[in-house]
Design an enzyme around this catalytic site. Structure first.
Site, PDB file in Angstrom:
ATOM      1  N   ASN A   1      -1.671  19.942 -20.266  1.00  0.00           N
ATOM      2  CA  ASN A   1      -2.031  19.180 -21.472  1.00  0.00           C
ATOM      3  C   ASN A   1      -2.018  20.036 -22.748  1.00  0.00           C
ATOM      4  O   ASN A   1      -2.505  19.601 -23.794  1.00  0.00           O
ATOM      5  CB  ASN A   1      -3.425  18.547 -21.313  1.00  0.00           C
ATOM      6  CG  ASN A   1      -3.423  17.540 -20.190  1.00  0.00           C
ATOM      7  OD1 ASN A   1      -2.436  16.840 -19.988  1.00  0.00           O
ATOM      8  ND2 ASN A   1      -4.513  17.491 -19.439  1.00  0.00           N
TER       9      ASN A   1
ATOM     10  N   HIS B   1      -1.429  18.487 -26.073  1.00  0.00           N
ATOM     11  CA  HIS B   1      -1.549  17.036 -25.890  1.00  0.00           C
ATOM     12  C   HIS B   1      -2.800  16.431 -26.524  1.00  0.00           C
ATOM     13  O   HIS B   1      -2.812  15.231 -26.809  1.00  0.00           O
ATOM     14  CB  HIS B   1      -1.511  16.669 -24.403  1.00  0.00           C
ATOM     15  CG  HIS B   1      -0.121  16.739 -23.818  1.00  0.00           C
ATOM     16  ND1 HIS B   1       0.615  17.903 -23.798  1.00  0.00           N
ATOM     17  CD2 HIS B   1       0.680  15.803 -23.246  1.00  0.00           C
ATOM     18  CE1 HIS B   1       1.791  17.665 -23.225  1.00  0.00           C
ATOM     19  NE2 HIS B   1       1.854  16.404 -22.890  1.00  0.00           N
TER      20      HIS B   1
ATOM     21  N   GLU C   1      -5.384  16.950 -10.812  1.00  0.00           N
ATOM     22  CA  GLU C   1      -5.884  17.395 -12.117  1.00  0.00           C
ATOM     23  C   GLU C   1      -7.390  17.637 -12.127  1.00  0.00           C
ATOM     24  O   GLU C   1      -8.094  17.232 -13.038  1.00  0.00           O
ATOM     25  CB  GLU C   1      -5.478  16.392 -13.215  1.00  0.00           C
ATOM     26  CG  GLU C   1      -5.506  17.015 -14.603  1.00  0.00           C
ATOM     27  CD  GLU C   1      -4.874  16.147 -15.687  1.00  0.00           C
ATOM     28  OE1 GLU C   1      -3.836  15.517 -15.422  1.00  0.00           O
ATOM     29  OE2 GLU C   1      -5.434  16.117 -16.787  1.00  0.00           O
TER      30      GLU C   1
ATOM     31  N   HIS D   1      -1.601  13.493 -28.497  1.00  0.00           N
ATOM     32  CA  HIS D   1      -1.919  12.098 -28.145  1.00  0.00           C
ATOM     33  C   HIS D   1      -2.590  11.377 -29.316  1.00  0.00           C
ATOM     34  O   HIS D   1      -2.319  10.201 -29.560  1.00  0.00           O
ATOM     35  CB  HIS D   1      -2.868  12.051 -26.939  1.00  0.00           C
ATOM     36  CG  HIS D   1      -2.154  12.204 -25.624  1.00  0.00           C
ATOM     37  ND1 HIS D   1      -2.781  12.636 -24.483  1.00  0.00           N
ATOM     38  CD2 HIS D   1      -0.857  11.969 -25.279  1.00  0.00           C
ATOM     39  CE1 HIS D   1      -1.901  12.665 -23.485  1.00  0.00           C
ATOM     40  NE2 HIS D   1      -0.731  12.271 -23.944  1.00  0.00           N
TER      41      HIS D   1
ATOM     42  N   HIS E   1       7.074  11.524 -28.054  1.00  0.00           N
ATOM     43  CA  HIS E   1       5.988  12.257 -27.389  1.00  0.00           C
ATOM     44  C   HIS E   1       6.150  13.773 -27.581  1.00  0.00           C
ATOM     45  O   HIS E   1       5.210  14.472 -27.948  1.00  0.00           O
ATOM     46  CB  HIS E   1       5.984  11.888 -25.902  1.00  0.00           C
ATOM     47  CG  HIS E   1       4.982  12.632 -25.103  1.00  0.00           C
ATOM     48  ND1 HIS E   1       3.620  12.465 -25.265  1.00  0.00           N
ATOM     49  CD2 HIS E   1       5.131  13.588 -24.140  1.00  0.00           C
ATOM     50  CE1 HIS E   1       2.977  13.271 -24.440  1.00  0.00           C
ATOM     51  NE2 HIS E   1       3.861  13.969 -23.749  1.00  0.00           N
TER      52      HIS E   1
ATOM     53  N   LYS F   1       2.427  11.566 -10.999  1.00  0.00           N
ATOM     54  CA  LYS F   1       1.622  10.688 -11.866  1.00  0.00           C
ATOM     55  C   LYS F   1       2.441   9.433 -12.162  1.00  0.00           C
ATOM     56  O   LYS F   1       3.550   9.533 -12.692  1.00  0.00           O
ATOM     57  CB  LYS F   1       1.284  11.387 -13.182  1.00  0.00           C
ATOM     58  CG  LYS F   1       0.105  12.316 -13.086  1.00  0.00           C
ATOM     59  CD  LYS F   1      -0.288  12.755 -14.485  1.00  0.00           C
ATOM     60  CE  LYS F   1      -1.466  13.708 -14.445  1.00  0.00           C
ATOM     61  NZ  LYS F   1      -1.793  14.223 -15.778  1.00  0.00           N
TER      62      LYS F   1
ATOM     63  N   LYS G   1       6.070  23.555 -12.904  1.00  0.00           N
ATOM     64  CA  LYS G   1       5.286  22.343 -12.621  1.00  0.00           C
ATOM     65  C   LYS G   1       4.941  22.267 -11.135  1.00  0.00           C
ATOM     66  O   LYS G   1       3.829  21.899 -10.756  1.00  0.00           O
ATOM     67  CB  LYS G   1       6.054  21.104 -13.067  1.00  0.00           C
ATOM     68  CG  LYS G   1       5.289  19.823 -12.751  1.00  0.00           C
ATOM     69  CD  LYS G   1       5.196  18.881 -13.870  1.00  0.00           C
ATOM     70  CE  LYS G   1       4.197  17.768 -13.569  1.00  0.00           C
ATOM     71  NZ  LYS G   1       4.347  16.609 -14.388  1.00  0.00           N
TER      72      LYS G   1
ATOM     73  N   ARG H   1      -4.182  21.796 -13.195  1.00  0.00           N
ATOM     74  CA  ARG H   1      -3.184  20.875 -13.783  1.00  0.00           C
ATOM     75  C   ARG H   1      -3.483  20.552 -15.243  1.00  0.00           C
ATOM     76  O   ARG H   1      -2.597  20.154 -16.000  1.00  0.00           O
ATOM     77  CB  ARG H   1      -3.086  19.596 -12.932  1.00  0.00           C
ATOM     78  CG  ARG H   1      -1.895  18.734 -13.312  1.00  0.00           C
ATOM     79  CD  ARG H   1      -1.603  17.661 -12.273  1.00  0.00           C
ATOM     80  NE  ARG H   1      -0.454  16.876 -12.663  1.00  0.00           N
ATOM     81  CZ  ARG H   1       0.257  16.089 -11.868  1.00  0.00           C
ATOM     82  NH1 ARG H   1      -0.077  15.989 -10.601  1.00  0.00           N
ATOM     83  NH2 ARG H   1       1.276  15.404 -12.317  1.00  0.00           N
TER      84      ARG H   1
ATOM     85  N   GLU I   1       8.343  19.369 -24.436  1.00  0.00           N
ATOM     86  CA  GLU I   1       7.623  19.706 -23.194  1.00  0.00           C
ATOM     87  C   GLU I   1       8.159  21.013 -22.593  1.00  0.00           C
ATOM     88  O   GLU I   1       7.413  21.806 -22.034  1.00  0.00           O
ATOM     89  CB  GLU I   1       7.755  18.582 -22.155  1.00  0.00           C
ATOM     90  CG  GLU I   1       6.965  17.313 -22.471  1.00  0.00           C
ATOM     91  CD  GLU I   1       5.467  17.397 -22.150  1.00  0.00           C
ATOM     92  OE1 GLU I   1       4.993  18.463 -21.685  1.00  0.00           O
ATOM     93  OE2 GLU I   1       4.768  16.393 -22.395  1.00  0.00           O
TER      94      GLU I   1
ATOM     95  N   ARG J   1       0.819  -1.235   0.000  1.00  0.00           N
ATOM     96  CA  ARG J   1       0.000   0.000   0.000  1.00  0.00           C
ATOM     97  C   ARG J   1       0.850   1.283   0.000  1.00  0.00           C
ATOM     98  O   ARG J   1       0.407   2.331   0.451  1.00  0.00           O
ATOM     99  CB  ARG J   1      -0.957   0.021   1.189  1.00  0.00           C
ATOM    100  CG  ARG J   1      -1.906  -1.132   1.200  1.00  0.00           C
ATOM    101  CD  ARG J   1      -3.179  -0.796   1.940  1.00  0.00           C
ATOM    102  NE  ARG J   1      -4.091  -1.899   1.846  1.00  0.00           N
ATOM    103  CZ  ARG J   1      -4.124  -2.919   2.700  1.00  0.00           C
ATOM    104  NH1 ARG J   1      -3.307  -2.923   3.735  1.00  0.00           N
ATOM    105  NH2 ARG J   1      -4.988  -3.885   2.530  1.00  0.00           N
TER     106      ARG J   1
END
Ligand code: GLY
Length: 359
Positions: A248, A251, A240, A255, A268, A139, A230, A244, A181, A117
């Site tokens: 994107n 993106h 998010e 994506h 990417h 993330k 960030k 946040r 990025e 956990r």
């Protein structure tokens, strides 16, 4: 030596981000101090292991070498690393150390978030993309045949060690992916709720040559600026639910393009840059920005030698965007520029997009 710390609301402790170019020989010692000499395992990218295992000097029996490539971020490797941690009898107060790019960080971080956990997790990003983006903010995830990052969690590391010496051996394609990025951060800076002005667009314009030649001092400064932005975003919105989402930028289209090219043709960061070109056009068509600002952004991107990528029929692109995990039923979400270094979220139906795209 640059020291930052991240303070996520509701968490007992801040966690440090060390940005430096000290000798890599000293990295192990700094990490061991951070984890109070507890037991640990190291999950390391194959490439990084080949180049740096001698100098990093972690004991062989604590090392799990992960092959490189996005496809390694899968259930099988997740299970294997969990078994490795169990075999090494790691306890909750022990640590998992990830050394590599985003794939290693995401996979090892997801293992760390579920092992007993949650066990201490240390990030050592070795790519520009991981240093400026994926190692910070918690993330972590794995991919499935249904899509990228669909199984994951928000799990903050105990510490992040960014050593720019690793970037010297990064291949050109991966370096440029990270720059994608980085440039994105320039275009969203004023929306990041950061108290000071980073002036990242100016920095990227003025220091283009030194950045491209990987000048260590300039890279340290550049990484610091991105991490500060960030940090500001994730401190305001870890999960998010609002702010946040601005990360994107580029993106939604990016994506979709990655998906349509099976994550093989482009990196990417290249796709994010293409997504920014797309967002700039959309924003100009909607009169959100004027052509001077669009030109300024495009000009900066061109300074970093990005080439136009494959174009797909608009039906295909819209369909891929609608199937993204960030789309809601029948709506595609876009982060669009509204003024200098500022962005906002917009929602479009496929019909609206159909009218706007390539018009
Ligand atoms: N890479 C986007 C985020 O961390 O939210």
């Amino acid at each position: 030596m640059i020291e930052l710390s991240i303070n996520i609301k509701g968490r007992e402790k801040n966690y440090p981000i060390h940005i430096n170019n000290v000798d890599l020989e000293n990295l192990k010692q700094s990490i061991l101090e951070e984890i109070h000499y507890k037991n640990y395992i190291v999950i390391i990218s194959q490439k990084v292991h080949k180049l740096y295992s001698k100098i990093l000097d972690f004991p062989k029996d604590k090392i799990y070498v992960l092959k490189d490539g996005e496809k390694e971020k899968n259930y099988q490797n997740y299970g294997k690393i969990l078994d490795f941690a169990l075999k090494k009898k790691l306890k909750r107060e022990d640590a998992i150390i990830a050394i590599g790019g985003g794939v290693v960080g995401d996979l090892a971080g997801f293992v760390a978030s579920t092992y007993m956990r949650g066990i201490n997790f240390i990030q050592v990003p070795t790519t520009l993309l991981a240093a400026t983006d994926s190692s910070v903010g918690g993330k972590v995830a794995i991919n499935t045949k249904f899509g990228k990052n669909l199984i994951g969690s928000f799990y903050q590391p105990k510490a992040v060690f960014i050593n720019v010496n690793f970037l010297k051996t990064l291949d050109e394609k991966q370096f440029k992916s990270g720059l994608g990025e980085v440039i994105k951060y320039g275009f969203i800076e004023k929306s990041c709720n950061f108290d000071n002005d980073a002036h990242l667009i100016n920095f990227l314009t003025e220091h283009q040559e030194k950045i491209l030649s990987r000048d260590v001092l300039i890279l340290k400064e550049l990484i610091k600026m991105c991490v500060e932005l960030k940090k500001s975003v994730v401190e305001h919105d870890e999960k998010e639910s609002g702010l946040r989402k601005i990360l994107n930028y580029g993106h939604t289209y990016g994506h979709a393009l990655e998906k349509l090219t099976n994550y093989k043709t482009y990196t990417h960061g290249e796709c994010v840059i293409e997504g920014i070109f797309f967002a700039l056009k959309l924003a100009q068509n909607l009169n959100l920005i004027d052509k001077e600002y669009k030109f300024l952004c495009e000009d900066l991107i061109k300074k970093y030698n990005y080439q136009p990528l494959l174009k797909f029929e608009k039906e295909k692109i819209i369909d891929a965007m609608l199937n993204d995990k960030k789309a809601t039923e029948n709506h595609v979400k876009f982060i669009l520029p509204t003024k200098y270094a500022t962005v906002e979220e917009y929602d479009f139906t496929p019909e609206e997009l159909n009218e706007m795209i390539y018009s």
